[in-house]
Design an enzyme around this catalytic site. Structure first.
Site, PDB file in Angstrom:
ATOM      1  N   GLU A 286      74.570 140.887  35.220  1.00  0.00           N
ATOM      2  CA  GLU A 286      73.303 140.248  34.834  1.00  0.00           C
ATOM      3  C   GLU A 286      72.820 139.304  35.943  1.00  0.00           C
ATOM      4  O   GLU A 286      71.622 139.239  36.236  1.00  0.00           O
ATOM      5  CB  GLU A 286      73.524 139.468  33.531  1.00  0.00           C
ATOM      6  CG  GLU A 286      72.254 139.204  32.756  1.00  0.00           C
ATOM      7  CD  GLU A 286      72.573 138.708  31.344  1.00  0.00           C
ATOM      8  OE1 GLU A 286      72.486 139.527  30.419  1.00  0.00           O
ATOM      9  OE2 GLU A 286      72.911 137.529  31.180  1.00  0.00           O
ATOM     10  N   GLU A 289      71.334 141.295  38.655  1.00  0.00           N
ATOM     11  CA  GLU A 289      70.009 141.773  38.219  1.00  0.00           C
ATOM     12  C   GLU A 289      68.978 140.641  38.324  1.00  0.00           C
ATOM     13  O   GLU A 289      67.865 140.851  38.808  1.00  0.00           O
ATOM     14  CB  GLU A 289      70.125 142.267  36.779  1.00  0.00           C
ATOM     15  CG  GLU A 289      68.988 143.149  36.330  1.00  0.00           C
ATOM     16  CD  GLU A 289      69.150 143.565  34.865  1.00  0.00           C
ATOM     17  OE1 GLU A 289      70.216 143.334  34.262  1.00  0.00           O
ATOM     18  OE2 GLU A 289      68.178 144.112  34.325  1.00  0.00           O
ATOM     19  N   CYS A 312      73.062 139.662  25.766  1.00  0.00           N
ATOM     20  CA  CYS A 312      74.429 139.775  25.251  1.00  0.00           C
ATOM     21  C   CYS A 312      74.522 139.559  23.744  1.00  0.00           C
ATOM     22  O   CYS A 312      75.582 139.718  23.174  1.00  0.00           O
ATOM     23  CB  CYS A 312      75.360 138.821  25.985  1.00  0.00           C
ATOM     24  SG  CYS A 312      74.697 137.209  26.153  1.00  0.00           S
ATOM     25  N   SER A 332      67.475 141.931  30.376  1.00  0.00           N
ATOM     26  CA  SER A 332      68.468 142.507  31.274  1.00  0.00           C
ATOM     27  C   SER A 332      68.995 143.798  30.654  1.00  0.00           C
ATOM     28  O   SER A 332      69.097 143.915  29.427  1.00  0.00           O
ATOM     29  CB  SER A 332      69.616 141.510  31.442  1.00  0.00           C
ATOM     30  OG  SER A 332      70.747 142.155  31.960  1.00  0.00           O
ATOM     31  N   LYS A 371      77.621 142.596  15.750  1.00  0.00           N
ATOM     32  CA  LYS A 371      78.514 143.377  16.623  1.00  0.00           C
ATOM     33  C   LYS A 371      79.058 144.603  15.902  1.00  0.00           C
ATOM     34  O   LYS A 371      79.421 145.589  16.532  1.00  0.00           O
ATOM     35  CB  LYS A 371      79.689 142.521  17.093  1.00  0.00           C
ATOM     36  CG  LYS A 371      79.296 141.307  17.896  1.00  0.00           C
ATOM     37  CD  LYS A 371      79.067 141.629  19.347  1.00  0.00           C
ATOM     38  CE  LYS A 371      78.876 140.348  20.137  1.00  0.00           C
ATOM     39  NZ  LYS A 371      78.225 140.548  21.424  1.00  0.00           N
ATOM     40  N   GLU A 374      76.418 146.972  16.491  1.00  0.00           N
ATOM     41  CA  GLU A 374      76.305 147.302  17.917  1.00  0.00           C
ATOM     42  C   GLU A 374      77.339 148.342  18.337  1.00  0.00           C
ATOM     43  O   GLU A 374      77.025 149.289  19.055  1.00  0.00           O
ATOM     44  CB  GLU A 374      76.487 146.033  18.762  1.00  0.00           C
ATOM     45  CG  GLU A 374      76.277 146.280  20.251  1.00  0.00           C
ATOM     46  CD  GLU A 374      76.635 145.073  21.100  1.00  0.00           C
ATOM     47  OE1 GLU A 374      77.665 144.435  20.844  1.00  0.00           O
ATOM     48  OE2 GLU A 374      75.881 144.777  22.043  1.00  0.00           O
ATOM     49  N   GLU A 379      74.635 155.119  21.902  1.00  0.00           N
ATOM     50  CA  GLU A 379      74.714 155.043  23.364  1.00  0.00           C
ATOM     51  C   GLU A 379      76.004 154.390  23.844  1.00  0.00           C
ATOM     52  O   GLU A 379      76.317 154.449  25.030  1.00  0.00           O
ATOM     53  CB  GLU A 379      73.488 154.331  23.945  1.00  0.00           C
ATOM     54  CG  GLU A 379      73.256 152.898  23.516  1.00  0.00           C
ATOM     55  CD  GLU A 379      72.437 152.749  22.231  1.00  0.00           C
ATOM     56  OE1 GLU A 379      72.440 153.673  21.395  1.00  0.00           O
ATOM     57  OE2 GLU A 379      71.797 151.686  22.069  1.00  0.00           O
ATOM     58  N   CYS A 516      76.873 131.638  19.360  1.00  0.00           N
ATOM     59  CA  CYS A 516      77.930 132.359  18.625  1.00  0.00           C
ATOM     60  C   CYS A 516      78.847 131.423  17.843  1.00  0.00           C
ATOM     61  O   CYS A 516      79.460 131.840  16.862  1.00  0.00           O
ATOM     62  CB  CYS A 516      78.764 133.190  19.581  1.00  0.00           C
ATOM     63  SG  CYS A 516      77.812 134.462  20.406  1.00  0.00           S
TER      64      CYS A 516
HETATM   65 FE1  SF4 Z   1      74.155 136.761  18.523  1.00  0.00          FE
HETATM   66 FE2  SF4 Z   1      74.968 135.377  16.408  1.00  0.00          FE
HETATM   67 FE3  SF4 Z   1      76.260 137.580  17.134  1.00  0.00          FE
HETATM   68 FE4  SF4 Z   1      76.445 135.404  18.669  1.00  0.00          FE
HETATM   69  S1  SF4 Z   1      77.191 135.604  16.581  1.00  0.00           S
HETATM   70  S2  SF4 Z   1      76.103 137.507  19.376  1.00  0.00           S
HETATM   71  S3  SF4 Z   1      74.389 134.509  18.439  1.00  0.00           S
HETATM   72  S4  SF4 Z   1      74.135 137.495  16.379  1.00  0.00           S
END
Ligand code: SF4
Length: 591
Positions: A286, A289, A312, A332, A371, A374, A379, A516
C-alpha cells in the site's frame, strides 16, 4: 440553561430542563432497569424508543405509568421508581415479552451474556403466564456469511437500527411489519445478503438478546484440529491481544499476546502466526502504491487518482462498494492483512514446508465479523480453495479456550512461530484508528526522502475523534492525511471526495468505533471510550516494546521479497496481494 427541581423516591434533585427522568434518577444514584434504552455517550448515540416499558415509573398526578427513558422531567414532579405498582408493571411487561420468545436459553448463542436473560433474573420471573400466546411470531432465520438473525428473538428494542442508521449510516435495518410480526429487518428481501449490510457487526455488539449473533465457526475449527491429514495454521489480528483478556476477567487494555500464543499452541494449532506480519506486508504494497500515485501527481499526471483510500477494513470495503461504486478505482488495491496472510501461507509457506494447499487449513482470529464474509469472497480462493478457510472472532476464541479448560491468566507467555509470526510495531498499530496510516507514513517517509525517521511516533495521527486530519512533512513536501472511524464519519469524507472538494492525499477509514479495537467481534464494549482508549494504549505500548518499528525493516518481510515476490507491486505481488472491487448494488440485484 433552565434548571428543574423534582423529587424522586422522596429525594430532591435539580437537573437541567430537558433531562429525562431516567437520567435525573441516575444523578441520585438510582438505577432504573432498562432494556431497549441505550446511551453510547462517547459515540454520541442514544436509543430511546420508550418501547419495551421496562423502565416505567410512577409520576404523581399522572394516570398511566411513564417510561423514564423518554419522559422529560418537569418542575415539582414527584416520581416513584420502586412502588409495588411499578414493580408489578415491569414484571408484567417482562412476562409478555417472554411469552413470545423462544425458550432455548440453554443452547442460545447469547446465553450467559444476554440482557433479556439478566433482566428476567433481576425481576424474579419464575413462570410465564399467558403461555397460550407463546411464539405467535412466524419463526424466521436469516443466515448471512457473517451474521445470523433469529427474528423470533427480536424484542423490537431497535438498538441495532440506531447503530446501523445513526452511527454507521448503512441503512440495512429498519422496523417492519406490525403486531407479533414486527421485527427489525432489511427492507427488500428481509435478508442481510440482499441489503446494504457491511457486516461490521456493530448491530450484534448492541443486541440485548440472541436475535443478532455472529456465525459461529468454532466447530469447524475443532474439526480441522482433529483431522490428522491437515496442517492447521492460525493467524491472530493485532486487536485481539488487547481485548481477549477481558473475557477472562482482566482489566481492559491488559496485553495477553504471549498467553494467547500459548493457548493456541495448547489447542493444537500446528503453526501459530501473526496477522501483524501481513500488516507489514500490506504497508510494503500500500505504501508503494501511495508513493507511486503521489509521485505521478507531483509530476502533473492528471489521470492519477487521489486521495488514496486504505483498504484493509472489509466492513469499509463493503460500504464503498455499495454506496460509492463509481469511486471504486480510488481505494488502494492492496488486500487486507487477513487475506495477504492467507495467500502467502498457502503459497510461499506451503511450498516451504512441502504441504499441498488443499491439506492446509488457515484459521484467522479477528476482532471482526466482516472478515468472515471477506474470506468467502470468490476472488480470495484458488480453484475453490479459500486462502483463509475460517475466521473466528475474539469472543469465539475465548469460548474455545474456555472449552479446553485453559485459564488464560495462568498460561506462560510464548512466542509466535517464524517466519510468518515476526512483525514490527507498525504492524501492531493497525488495530487502532489512525494506526494503518501511521504505519504507512513510517515506511513511505523513509522511502520517499531516503532519510531515517528521527521519531517514529506520529502523535498527530492518533486519537478518538471520529474525523481527524493531519499534515506530515515529507522533507519539504506536505502530505495531507484524513482519518475516519465509524462509517457515518467515513461518509462525510467520501462525500467531499465525490464532490471534488477533498484536500487529502491519503485517507484511512475503519468501520468500527476506535478501529478494530472496537470491532463487532470483540468483547462487548458498548461504545465506552474508556475501554477503547485502554485497548489503544495496550496497542501503542506493544509497538513501543518492539525492537523493530517499521514494516520495511522486518527481516522476514525482506526475505519474502528476496525469495519469492521480487519487488513490491511486482506481477507476482499483484497476483497474490492485490484485488479489485465490485459495484455491490449490481452484484446484489443482478442488474
Ligand atoms: Fe473494519 Fe471493524 Fe473489521 Fe476492524 S473490526 S476490519 S474496523 S469491520
Amino acid at each position: 440553561m433552565d434548571r428543574v427541581k423534582l423529587t424522586i423516591d422522596g429525594r430532591a434533585v435539580e437537573v437541567p430542563a430537558g433531562t429525562t427522568i431516567y437520567k435525573a434518577a441516575k444523578e441520585l444514584g438510582i438505577d432504573i432497569p432498562i432494556l431497549c434504552y441505550m446511551d453510547l455517550k462517547d459515540l454520541n448515540i442514544e436509543n430511546k424508543p420508550g418501547g419495551c416499558r421496562i423502565c416505567v415509573v410512577e409520576v404523581e398526578g399522572r394516570g398511566n405509568l411513564a417510561s423514564s427513558c423518554s419522559t422529560n422531567v418537569a418542575a415539582g414532579m414527584v416520581v416513584k421508581t420502586n412502588s409495588m405498582r411499578v414493580i408489578n408493571a415491569r414484571r408484567t411487561v417482562m412476562e409478555l415479552i417472554l411469552s413470545d420468545h423462544p425458550k432455548d436459553c440453554l443452547s442460545c448463542a447469547k446465553s450467559g451474556n444476554c440482557d433479556l436473560q439478566d433482566m428476567a433474573v433481576k425481576l424474579g420471573i419464575r413462570e410465564i403466564p399467558g403461555q397460550e400466546y407463546a411464539e405467535m411470531s412466524t419463526y424466521r432465520l436469516d443466515t448471512s456469511p457473517s451474521i445470523i438473525r433469529e427474528l423470533d428473538k427480536c424484542i423490537m428494542c431497535r438498538r441495532c437500527e440506531t447503530m446501523c442508521n445513526d452511527f454507521q449510516t448503512v441503512g440495512a435495518l429498519h422496523a417492519v411489519n406490525r403486531g407479533f410480526e414486527s421485527v427489525v429487518a432489511p427492507a427488500f428481501e428481509m435478508n442481510l445478503e440482499h441489503s446494504p449490510c457491511t457486516y461490521c457487526g456493530q448491530c450484534v455488539a448492541v443486541c440485548p438478546t440472541g436475535a443478532l449473533t455472529e456465525v459461529d465457526h468454532t466447530s469447524k475449527v475443532i474439526s480441522a484440529l482433529n483431522d490428522p491429514t491437515k496442517t492447521v495454521v492460525v493467524q491472530t489480528a493485532p486487536a485481539v491481544r488487547a481485548a481477549l483478556g477481558e473475557e477472562f476477567g482482566m482489566e481492559p487494555g491488559t496485553r495477553v499476546t504471549g498467553q494467547m500464543v500459548s493457548a493456541l499452541r495448547q489447542l493444537g494449532f500446528d503453526y501459530v502466526f501473526d496477522t501483524d506480519f501481513a500488516a507489514d506486508l500490506t504497508i510494503m504494497e500500500e505504501g508503494t502504491e501511495l508513493l507511486g500515485r503521489l509521485t505521478r501527481f507531483m509530476e502533473g499526471d492528471e489521470e492519477v487518482k487521489l486521495p488514496i483510500l486504505t483498504s484493509c477494513c472489509p466492513g469499509w470495503v463493503n460500504f464503498f462498494e455499495y454506496n460509492y461504486p463509481e469511486m471504486k478505482e480510488i481505494p488502494s488495491t492492496a488486500r487486507s492483512p487477513q487475506q495477504m496472510f492467507g495467500s502467502i501461507a498457502k503459497s510461499y509457506f506451503a511450498e516451504m514446508i512441502e504441504v499441498d494447499r488443499k491439506d492446509m487449513v488457515v484459521i484467522s482470529i479477528m476482532p471482526c465479523l466482516a472478515k468472515k464474509y471477506e474470506c468467502q469472497r470468490e476472488e480470495f480462493s484458488v480453484d475453490g480453495n479459500p486462502d483463509v478457510d475460517y475466521s473466528i472472532t475474539t469472543r469465539e476464541l475465548a469460548h474455545l479456550i474456555k472449552q479446553a479448560n485453559l485459564d488464560l491468566a495462568k498460561l506462560d507467555s510464548d512466542d509466535f512461530d517464524a517466519p510468518l509470526g515476526e512483525s514490527s510495531g507498525a504492524g501492531v498499530i493497525f488495530a487502532a484508528t489512525g494506526g494503518v496510516i501511521e504505519a504507512a507514513t513510517r515506511t513511505a517517509y523513509e522511502i520517499y526522502t531516503g532519510k531515517v525517521l528521527e521519531k517514529v511516533d506520529f502523535e498527530q495521527l492518533r486519537g478518538m475523534e471520529g474525523i481527524r486530519s493531519a499534515k506530515v512533512d515529507f522533507d519539504g513536501q506536505e502530505i495531507n492525511i484524513g482519518i475516519a472511524h465509524g462509517l457515518g464519519n467515513a461518509r462525510k469524507l467520501l462525500d467531499d471526495v465525490k464532490a471534488g472538494k477533498s484536500q487529502y492525499h491519503a485517507i484511512e477509514i475503519m468501520a468500527c468505533p476506535g478501529g478494530c479495537i472496537g470491532g463487532g467481534g470483540q468483547p462487548l464494549h458498548h461504545g465506552d471510550a474508556s475501554i477503547l482508549k485502554a485497548r489503544a494504549r495496550a496497542i501503542y505500548a506493544e509497538d513501543r516494546d518492539k525492537p523493530i518499528r517499521k514494516s520495511h525493516e522486518n527481516p522476514y518481510i525482506k526475505k519474502l521479497y528476496e525469495e519469492f515476490l521480487g519487488e513490491p507491486m511486482s506481477e507476482k505481488a499483484h497476483e497474490l496481494l492485490h484485488t479489485h472491487y465490485f459495484d455491490k448494488r449490481k452484484k446484489i440485484f443482478q442488474v
